[in-house]
Design an enzyme around this catalytic site. Sequence first.
Site, PDB file in Angstrom:
ATOM      1  N   CYS A  55     -14.414 -19.077 -34.666  1.00  0.00           N
ATOM      2  CA  CYS A  55     -15.227 -19.012 -33.460  1.00  0.00           C
ATOM      3  C   CYS A  55     -14.581 -18.180 -32.357  1.00  0.00           C
ATOM      4  O   CYS A  55     -13.471 -17.689 -32.487  1.00  0.00           O
ATOM      5  CB  CYS A  55     -15.479 -20.421 -32.947  1.00  0.00           C
TER       6      CYS A  55
ATOM      7  N   ALA B  12     -11.179 -19.169 -31.211  1.00  0.00           N
ATOM      8  CA  ALA B  12     -10.120 -18.771 -32.148  1.00  0.00           C
ATOM      9  C   ALA B  12      -9.696 -17.323 -31.917  1.00  0.00           C
ATOM     10  O   ALA B  12      -8.521 -16.977 -32.023  1.00  0.00           O
ATOM     11  CB  ALA B  12     -10.584 -18.974 -33.587  1.00  0.00           C
TER      12      ALA B  12
ATOM     13  N   ARG C  26      -0.810 -19.388 -37.176  1.00  0.00           N
ATOM     14  CA  ARG C  26      -0.992 -17.956 -37.436  1.00  0.00           C
ATOM     15  C   ARG C  26       0.305 -17.169 -37.653  1.00  0.00           C
ATOM     16  O   ARG C  26       0.280 -15.961 -37.781  1.00  0.00           O
ATOM     17  CB  ARG C  26      -1.840 -17.319 -36.332  1.00  0.00           C
TER      18      ARG C  26
ATOM     19  N   HIS D  25     -12.113 -12.041 -28.722  1.00  0.00           N
ATOM     20  CA  HIS D  25     -11.217 -10.907 -28.471  1.00  0.00           C
ATOM     21  C   HIS D  25     -11.646 -10.230 -27.180  1.00  0.00           C
ATOM     22  O   HIS D  25     -10.830  -9.948 -26.306  1.00  0.00           O
ATOM     23  CB  HIS D  25     -11.325  -9.862 -29.590  1.00  0.00           C
TER      24      HIS D  25
HETATM   25  S1  SF4 Z   1      -8.147  -7.738 -38.285  1.00  0.00           S
HETATM   26 FE1  SF4 Z   1      -7.605  -8.481 -37.592  1.00  0.00          FE
HETATM   27  S2  SF4 Z   1      -7.189 -10.288 -39.152  1.00  0.00           S
HETATM   28 FE2  SF4 Z   1      -7.507  -9.896 -38.709  1.00  0.00          FE
HETATM   29  S3  SF4 Z   1      -5.975 -10.175 -36.936  1.00  0.00           S
HETATM   30 FE3  SF4 Z   1      -7.475  -8.462 -36.256  1.00  0.00          FE
HETATM   31  S4  SF4 Z   1      -8.111  -9.588 -35.500  1.00  0.00           S
HETATM   32 FE4  SF4 Z   1      -7.391 -10.879 -37.066  1.00  0.00          FE
END
Ligand code: SF4
Lengths: 461, 540
Positions: free
Chosen positions: B60, B63, B94, B192
């Site tokens: 989500c 996260a 992580r 993000h």
């Molecule tokens: S690709 Fe990436 S796996 Fe995956 S860390 Fe970026 S944000 Fe996550």
Amino acid sequence: MALLRHTTGEIKERSALTVNPAKTCQPVGAMYAALGVKGCFPHSHGSQGCCAYHRSALTRHYKEPVVAGTSSFTEGSSVFGGQSNLITAIDNIFTLYDPAVIAIHTTCLSETIGDDLRQISQKAIDDGKVPDGKHIIYASTPSYVGTHVTGYANMVKGILKGFVKKTGTPNGKLNIIPGFCEPSDMAEMRRLASMMGIDITMVPDTNGVLNGPLTGHYEMYPNAGATPAEIATMGDSIATIGLGRWATTEAVNYLDSEFKVPGKVLPLPIGLKATDAFVDMMRRLTGKDVPDSINFERGQVVDILSDYSQYFYGKKVAMAGDPDQLLALVEFCITLGMIPAYTVTGTPGKYFEERMTELLKDVPYDCKFKCGGEADMFLLHQWVKNDPVDLLIGNTYMKYIARDEDIPLIRHGFPILDRVGHQYFPTVGYSGAMRLMEKFLEALLNRLDRDAPETRFELQL
Amino acid sequence: MSTKPTNVEEIKKELIAKMPTKVARKRAKSILPGTEMGEPIPEIQSNVRTIPGIITQRGCTYAGCKGVVLGPSRDIVNLTHGPIGCGFYSWLTRRNQTEAGPDGENFIPYSFSTDMTEHDIVFGGEKKLRAAIQEAYDTFHPKAISIFSTCPVGLIGDDIHAVARTMQEELGITIFANSCEGYKGVSQSAGHHIANNQIMKHVIGTDDTTPIEGKFKVNMLGEYNIGGDAFEIERILEKCGFTLVATFSGNSTVQDFRVAHNADLNTVMCHRSLNYVAEMMETKFGIPWIKVNFIGAEASAKSLRRMAAYFEDQELIDRVEAVIAEELVAVNKVVDEIKPRTEGKTAMLFVGGSRAHHYQELFKELGMKILGAGYEFAHRDDYEGRHVLPSIKVDADSRNIEELEILPDPERFKPRKTEAQMAKLNEQGVDFKGYEGMIEGMGKEAMVIDDINHYETEKLLEIYKPDIFCAGIKEKYIVQKMGIPLKQLHNYDMGGPYAGFNGAINWYRDIDRMVNTKVWNLIKAPWQSTGPELEATYVA
Ligand code: SF4
Ligand code: SF4
């Protein structure tokens, strides 16, 4: 330098901040309980993050496949309710994954908006989304009340509510509701009952589901777990034993009040006395004798205890975990002559304080314990900093404290991320007691050997 | 057993055949063949809602915000405002490695939560949040506190930003909040973006007094130091003579973010999770950005060359070449040893928002073939390349996320290159703001699937039986039950680092072990693999 370098011995009162919790949230417990029903597909009603976290947590702990669905809430469902998402989900799940049962639990989100699972499930049935012979069961598991243990308890009750019936014809069986424990523990409870010649129904039963073999085939529904048909008969049983007050009381009371199946709630059978209580209760409820094979195992426990008593005696332990486990572990430590100096659990409950006080009354030490709110590993660590102990017992997160304070750790509880064994070897029953003693001794004696000066490094103990 | 479909279109039909019509129609738009180099790339559906009831890989918004972007900063107290679960699950899972540095501050091993209970849900959680911030301050004295809201907080309407503001005034440290409730977006991706906005608003470029020495100053964006990746990249950059001002956000510090505007080049590893900051820093401070990839020895070399070319300094260019030559000696030795054992084997990767692209390089170095790949939370540009950005429709979910209006900073905007210089460098392959996406060059036989679900995964594995599958922890044991090894690319199964040159070597060795292990041959007991066989017969 210490990993938890910001943890100092100076203890400040906290009322709002939890640091390094000794608990997690309801749905993960509900998901685990649901996996103990054969052919059951857990479904998380909320946004998909919770479900991803709960699946990950269980997968990491068991190293086994854990699948579950989510209602994938949108901002819209958060405002207008999740009914249509859930009905779509039910339809998709039956079509694609063909389970016998869908076990739905709520999350903080769906609880806060007030979705009514009973009503939505009924609508799904009315709309023809539930194929003939298939079932939906549900439990309300708001994470802002209680912990993962509460979630487990709620789902176990949900399972019973979904299936149990009474025909009026006694089936001669004993119901066993295991608490939040390992598949290996459930198998051990079953073994003890079968040694006594008692026919049982165990719900949930994750043995064979979360410790399965590698076969080259993936089966979404392993051939294990309690079947809905079996669960249905629990209303006709002689009696129910629930093992673990937090995790099973609700279920035991439900069978008693709805179906007049008398019930007893006992501690999780960890250690000598709790196992004695379990065996004795099975004997009294069914009238079966305790066979010599059980007396033999019990005798072995006492034998090890007498042989090694000097190494247990007076050793101080600090532990964190679930209250059902902790109460039994504390009692066992006391039986071994150890001192349960510090104990925390994030799961609240008045009974914890009462029972701890009772257990500790003859222990010659100023033992501290705390439950609920700010009873976290941070506090436990501060206590240990001020007064070091000989042994730590807790989940994998305790390894940071263990390293910083240079104290051996026995991994027990949920989650164990970095070791194997909990899935396969029980810590309940007499054999579990032996395993625990072996672990304790291994840790304490390795430590003794490691720290011994040359002159005191000796071959025999 | 039915005969196996062989081409992508047939396989796609097989994947969606059993799905309810509406689901099938939707999923069909997210499944495509790859393309050859230079061919036009078709549109793929991505960044749309996961279908209820479908077993998904996704997490989500929270996260993505807390777990991915802000979590790996070591000296921020990351405080989850909500019931206990969300904070618990994002605690140390992580593998963002940390080195506490001379100041010794490191909150990574801690989980902080307001642990909301029913009372807070009913009467509001602002008071508790305020008290928790005060207690965190009293006990830990951090330089910064960042707050993350979870699903129920959004519903009850706690004003976490107001609490952050007043507490910042009271305590005199940086305090900011992220409205990253799980339901806000379709995946981690929304989180993000939210985190990017908040570090841009509250931290980046807030220190103009600390001087940053160094001739070739760069930032590394979208590198989270899983398994120590950032440490290996740092080693290489230092060896080459670059000065790394800040890493976002592996082992990073508040101070790194504050001075990050001093860099002259932003390099972007994970395009999905940090492209927003790269864009905003270019607009505000005039720092150009390029996409880099340090996964794969060849890819690392290529990225280093681009970075050196950007600075147009012969000494740097020569040094980079020398470093590459030196590092490749060890790399090639291992490739020569291992490749005969991996050549021709096959792999599939379904992870993250750029890893399924990056890791293809490493497999290619081992002579392995990619049968399929896709992302868990990407957008169309991650698949098709950034040139499609203007054509991406903004849907309701994306509109949920604030778009910051960033303007050139009146004092501090300083273009690093003239337009003519940029154009020239572009021609030489420095490729500013360029990202060609995953699909190009994968080839017609490969499958590209966005937001793959469990059902499709199982089908694909039955059809292709790849030698290795890459995904996350939720998929791991499902795939392994089928006798196929799974490599986790979110936290590496305790392996790594896999970035840079030493990382490539680690990877080659791990993949060799995984595809050549004997364990999969042990699944059948002797009596299961053959029919009844009599060793001796009793003759009456
Ligand atoms: S690709 Fe990436 S796996 Fe995956 S860390 Fe970026 S944000 Fe996550
Ligand atoms: S605490 Fe609530 S929102 Fe967080 S993971 Fe648990 S159920 Fe989901």
